[in-house]
Design an enzyme around this catalytic site. Structure first.
Site, short mmCIF file in Angstrom:
data_model
loop_
_atom_site.label_atom_id
_atom_site.label_comp_id
_atom_site.label_asym_id
_atom_site.label_seq_id
_atom_site.Cartn_x
_atom_site.Cartn_y
_atom_site.Cartn_z
N LYS A 281 50.85 28.86 25.89
CA LYS A 281 51.15 30.17 26.45
C LYS A 281 52.67 30.39 26.36
O LYS A 281 53.45 29.52 26.72
CB LYS A 281 50.66 30.20 27.90
CG LYS A 281 50.42 31.57 28.44
CD LYS A 281 49.51 31.57 29.65
CE LYS A 281 49.47 32.97 30.25
NZ LYS A 281 48.46 33.13 31.27
N GLU A 365 35.30 35.84 41.93
CA GLU A 365 35.37 36.63 43.16
C GLU A 365 34.08 36.57 43.97
O GLU A 365 34.11 36.56 45.20
CB GLU A 365 35.70 38.10 42.82
CG GLU A 365 37.12 38.33 42.33
CD GLU A 365 37.35 38.00 40.86
OE1 GLU A 365 36.37 37.69 40.15
OE2 GLU A 365 38.51 38.05 40.42
N ARG A 393 33.71 43.05 41.87
CA ARG A 393 32.79 42.00 41.41
C ARG A 393 31.92 41.46 42.55
O ARG A 393 30.83 40.95 42.31
CB ARG A 393 33.62 40.82 40.86
CG ARG A 393 34.23 41.05 39.51
CD ARG A 393 33.22 40.71 38.45
NE ARG A 393 33.58 41.23 37.17
CZ ARG A 393 34.09 40.52 36.17
NH1 ARG A 393 34.33 39.24 36.33
NH2 ARG A 393 34.34 41.08 35.02
C1 LIG Z 1 37.61 39.59 37.41
C2 LIG Z 1 39.07 39.33 37.20
N1 LIG Z 1 39.74 38.59 38.10
C3 LIG Z 1 41.05 38.35 37.92
C4 LIG Z 1 41.69 38.83 36.83
C5 LIG Z 1 43.18 38.62 36.68
N2 LIG Z 1 43.50 37.85 35.50
C6 LIG Z 1 43.89 38.42 34.36
S1 LIG Z 1 44.25 37.35 33.15
C7 LIG Z 1 43.86 36.06 34.15
C8 LIG Z 1 43.99 34.68 33.63
C9 LIG Z 1 43.21 34.52 32.38
O1 LIG Z 1 43.44 33.25 31.87
P1 LIG Z 1 42.97 32.95 30.40
O2 LIG Z 1 41.65 33.56 30.16
O3 LIG Z 1 43.08 31.50 30.20
O4 LIG Z 1 43.99 33.73 29.49
P2 LIG Z 1 45.57 33.43 29.31
O5 LIG Z 1 46.26 34.35 30.25
O6 LIG Z 1 45.80 32.00 29.60
O7 LIG Z 1 45.86 33.78 27.91
C10 LIG Z 1 43.49 36.49 35.41
C11 LIG Z 1 43.14 35.62 36.54
C12 LIG Z 1 40.95 39.62 35.92
N3 LIG Z 1 41.50 40.18 34.86
N4 LIG Z 1 39.65 39.82 36.12
#
Ligand SMILES: Cc1ncc(C[n+]2csc(CCOP(=O)(O)OP(=O)(O)O)c2C)c(N)n1
Ligand SMILES: CC(=O)[C@@H](O)[C@H](O)COP(=O)(O)O
Ligand SMILES: [Mg+2]
Length: 619
Positions: A281, A365, A393
Site C-alpha cells: 500500500k 457491521e 448494512r
Molecule cells: C461496508 C463498509 N465498511 C467500511 C468501509 C470503509 N473502508 C473503505 S476501504 C476499507 C479498507 C479496505 O481494505 P482493502 O480491501 O484491503 O483495500 P486497501 O485499502 O488495502 O487497498 C474500509 C474499511 C467500506 N467502504 N464499506
C-alpha cells in the site's frame, strides 16, 4: 509522460512491451501523486495497484470482459487509462470524476462500488448471466484483504466455490485494511505469504502428475491424494482450494511480467480461480509507504513533505474519542467496537488505553451490531462507532438483536448527513429514516461540538438502545451559549418568536440560526428550536407551537422521506394542524460527490437556501 500520452484507449496498453509497461507505471505513479496531492483522495491503495491494473488491461479486453473492483477506491488508474486522464484533475469535485466506479461515467466501469465486500457476489451474478445468455467473456472481481473480512465476501466464496462457474477473483493482499488488517483470515493470509514454497512445490507436483501415463483411474486418484496430502503439510488447510477455487499465488503484484503470465493462465482454467497478489500500500511514495493509514484517504498535501495543506479542526470524531476515553476511565463496563474504522471514528486513543475493551471486528457491521448486543445482554455498555452509511448494512441487526430486547447498545453514528467528496455511496442521508421506524430506539443529534459532549455523557447513563448521529468534520463559526441539561424527548428553544417556527436537527441548527438571524432582521417573528431528540419528539413543545405558529419549517440533513420532517408531519396531521408546513431536506435522489458547501447550496440546505425557502413560503 511519454507512454501515458500514447494511451488514448485502453487497448493501447496491449501494444506496449513489458519494459514499456514498467515505464508507464512510473509515469502513472507521478501523475497520480501530483493530482491527488491537489484533489485529495485514496492515494495509498491506488499506488499499490498500478502494475496490477496495467497487467489486467494488457491481458483482458474490458470492452467485453467485466471487472468489479471491491470498494472501488482503488480505481484511479483504471479511470486514467479508460479515457478520463484529461478530466482527472476534477477527481471528487462536484460534476467531476467520481472517486469510485460509476457506469454512468464510463462504459468501462461495470458496477457501482463504494461499500466493501460486494465484488465477488456481483461478479458471480455477471458470470452466471453470461452463461445463461450463452456469451463468452471473462468476469473478474478484485478484492482487497480488508474487504475480504466482510461477511458478504464469505457468502459469495461459499456460493461461487461450489458453482463451477468460470470466475476470476484477484485477492489484492497488502496486509492492510484502512488500519492494520484484523482477524483470523488475515493471519491465514500471512501464513500463505510466508509459505510460498507450497506454490512452487504444487506446480512441480502438477507437472509430475501430467507426465504419469493414464494407466488407470486409481493411479490418478492416488496421485491426487498424494498432492492433497503434501499441500496440507506445507500450508495447513488451503482454505480457498477447500472452498472449491483453484488457487494461484501468492505472486508479486508489482511484477507485471509475472502478473500477466498468471492472468493468462487463469483465463484458461475452468471453474472459479483465485489469484493471490501481494502488493504494498502506498508503493513508490515514501510518505504513503510509511503511513498507509494516513494516505489511505488523504486531503490535499505537499508532495515534498507529505504534510497536509489544511490545518485539522476540532472534529466530532475527536470529541467522541475524548469522551469515550473519559467515560471508560470511570466505568469498566464501557466497550468500544469498530468495523475497521478505528481512526476515522476517533477510537485510536481508546484502543491504546483500553485494548482489552476494544474490538475491531473487520469490515463486519452486521456482526459488530449483534456482538454488541451480546455484550449488552451480559451487562456491558457497548458503543458501536460506525459511519452512517455503513450502518445501513446492519439494519436488521439493530432491529432484531438490539432493539427487540431493548439492549443498552449505543450506536455512535459518525458521518451523518452529507460527507461530500466520497459521493453517493457514502452520504449519510438515510439514517434518520431507517432508524426512526424502529421501536425502543432513542435517536438524538447535537447542534454543535459542546452539546455533543453533554449528549454523550447523557447517553452513557441510559439503559436502552440509543442512536446518536453527528456529521463529518467540525462546526461552523457559530457559538451557542446555552447547554441546558439534556432530558429525554426535550427540545431546546434557541430563538423566541410567534408566527414562524423553524424545527432544526443537528448541524442544520447552525444553518437555520444564520437564516433566522436574517429573517429577524427583516422583522419576521421567527422562533428557532434545536430538536435534540428525533425520537421521541417533544410533543409538549409541539402542542404549544400548534397553538401559536402559522408556519412550521423542518430542516434536516437527511432525505425527506421517512425522516424528521415526516415525523413532524405525522404528528401535526394527527393534531389537525391548520397552519402551513414545509419540509427542508434532501430530495428523493442519490446525492452526488462534491464539497459539502456546494451540495448544501445545491439542495437549499445552506443558510441562504433555508432563508429563501422560508421567505418564499410565508405570506
Ligand atoms: C461496508 C463498509 N465498511 C467500511 C468501509 C470503509 N473502508 C473503505 S476501504 C476499507 C479498507 C479496505 O481494505 P482493502 O480491501 O484491503 O483495500 P486497501 O485499502 O488495502 O487497498 C474500509 C474499511 C467500506 N467502504 N464499506
Ligand atoms: C473508501 C472508504 O469507504 C473510506 O476510505 C472512506 O472514504 C473514509 O471516509 P472518511 O475520509 O470520511 O474517513
Ligand atoms: Mg488491503
Amino acid at each position: 509522460m511519454r507512454y501515458l500520452e500514447k494511451i488514448n484507449k485502453p487497448n493501447d496498453i496491449k501494444n506496449l512491451s513489458i519494459n514499456e509497461l514498467n515505464l508507464l507505471s512510473g509515469e502513472l505513479r507521478e501523475f497520480l501523486i501530483d493530482t491527488v496531492s491537489k484533489t485529495g483522495g485514496h492515494l495509498a491503495s491506488n499506488l499499490g495497484v498500478i502494475e496490477l491494473t496495467l497487467a489486467l488491461f494488457y491481458v483482458f479486453n474490458f470492452e467485453k470482459d467485466r471487472i468489479v473492483w471491491d470498494v472501488g477506491h482503488q480505481t484511479y488508474i483504471h479511470k486514467i487509462i479508460t479515457g478520463r486522464k484529461d478530466k482527472f484533475h476534477t477527481l471528487r469535485k462536484y460534476e467531476g470524476i467520481s472517486g469510485f466506479p460509476k457506469p454512468t461515467e464510463s462504459s468501462y466501469d461495470h458496477f457501482v462500488t463504494g461499500h466493501s465486500s460486494t465484488s465477488i457476489s456481483a461478479a458471480l451474478g455477471m458470470a452466471r448471466a453470461r452463461d445463461l445468455k450463452g456469451e463468452k467473456h471473462n468476469v473478474i472481481a478484485v478484492i482487497g484483504d480488508g474487504a475480504l473480512t466482510g461477511g458478504m465476501a464469505f457468502e459469495a466464496l461459499n456460493d461461487a466455490g461450489s458453482s463451477k462457474t468460470n470466475l476470476i477473483v484477484i485477492l489484492n493482499d497488502n496486509e492492510m485494511s484502512i488500519s492494520q488488517n484484523v482477524g483470523s483470515l488475515s493471519c491465514y493470509l500471512s501464513k500463505i505469504r510466508t509459505a510460498p514454497a507450497y506454490i512452487n512445490f504444487r506446480d512441480e507436483i502438477e507437472q509430475m502428475l501430467k507426465k504419469i501415463p493414464a494407466v488407470g483411474n486409481n493411479l490418478y486418484k492416488s496421485a491426487e491424494k498424494f498432492k492433497d496430502g503434501l499441500k496440507h503439510l506445507v500450508v495447513q488447510g488451503m482454505l480457498f482450494e477447500e472452498l472449491g477455487f483453484k488457487y494461484l499465488g501468492p505472486i508479486d503484484g508489482h511484477n507485471i511480467e509475472v502478473l500477466t503470465d498468471v492472468l493468462k493462465r487463469a483465463q484458461t482454467i475452468k471453474g472459479p480461480v483465485i489469484i493471490h497478489t501481494i502488493t504494498k500500500k502506498g508503493r513508490g511514495y515514501c510518505y504513503a509507504e510509511e503511513n498507509p493509514e494516513i494516505f489511505h484517504g488523504v486531503d490535499a498535501f505537499e508532495i515534498e513533505t507529505g504534510e497536509r495543506i489544511a490545518k485539522r479542526k476540532e472534529t466530532y470524531s475527536k470529541v467522541f474519542g475524548e469522551e469515550i476515553v473519559r467515560e471508560a476511565e470511570d466505568n469498566n463496563k464501557i466497550i468500544a467496537i469498530t468495523a475497521a474504522m478505528p481512526d476515522g471514528t476517533g477510537l485510536t486513543e481508546f484502543s491504546e488505553k483500553f485494548p482489552e475493551r476494544f474490538y475491531d471486528v473487520g469490515i463486519a457491521e452486521q456482526h459488530a451490531a449483534t456482538m454488541a448486543a451480546g455484550l449488552a445482554k451480559e451487562g456491558f455498555k457497548p458503543i458501536f462507532a460506525v459511519y452512517s452509511t455503513f450502518l445501513q448494512r446492519a439494519f436488521d441487526q439493530v432491529i432484531h438483536d438490539i432493539c427487540i430486547q431493548r439492549l443498552p447498545v449505543i450506536l455512535s453514528i459518525d458521518r451523518a448527513g452529507i460527507v461530500g467528496e466520497d459521493g453517493e455511496t457514502h452520504q449519510g442521508v438515510f439514517d434518520l429514516s431507517y432508524l426512526r421506524l424502529i421501536p425502543n430506539l432513542t435517536i438524538l443529534s447535537p447542534k454543535d461540538l459542546v452539546e455533543f459532549r453533554y449528549m454523550l455523557r447523557w447517553c452513557f447513563k441510559q439503559n436502552n438502545p440509543i442512536a446518536i448521529r453527528y456529521p463529518r468534520g467540525g462546526d461552523l463559526d457559530i457559538k451557542f451559549d446555552k447547554y441546558d441539561d439534556i432530558n429525554l424527548g426535550k427540545w431546546e428553544r434557541l430563538l423566541i418568536g410567534n408566527k414562524v417556527t423553524i424545527l432544526a436537527v443537528g448541524k442544520m441548527v447552525q444553518h437555520s440560526m444564520k437564516a433566522a438571524v436574517r429573517l429577524k432582521g427583516r422583522g419576521i417573528d421567527v422562533e428557532l428550536i434545536n430538536c435534540r431528540f428525533i425520537k421521541p419528539l417533544d410533543k409538549t413543545m409541539l402542542d404549544n407551537l400548534i397553538e401559536r405558529s402559522d408556519h412550521i419549517f423542518t430542516v434536516e440533513d437527511n432525505v425527506l422521506y421517512g425522516g424528521f420532517g415526516s415525523a413532524i408531519n405525522e404528528y401535526l396531521i394527527s393534531k389537525n394542524y391548520k397552519g402551513k408546513v414545509v419540509n427542508i431536506a434532501f430530495p428523493d435522489e442519490f446525492i452526488p460527490h462534491g464539497s459539502v458547501d456546494i451540495l448544501y447550496k445545491k439542495y437549499g440546505l445552506d443558510p441562504d437556501g433555508i432563508y429563501n425557502t422560508i421567505i418564499k413560503n410565508i405570506d
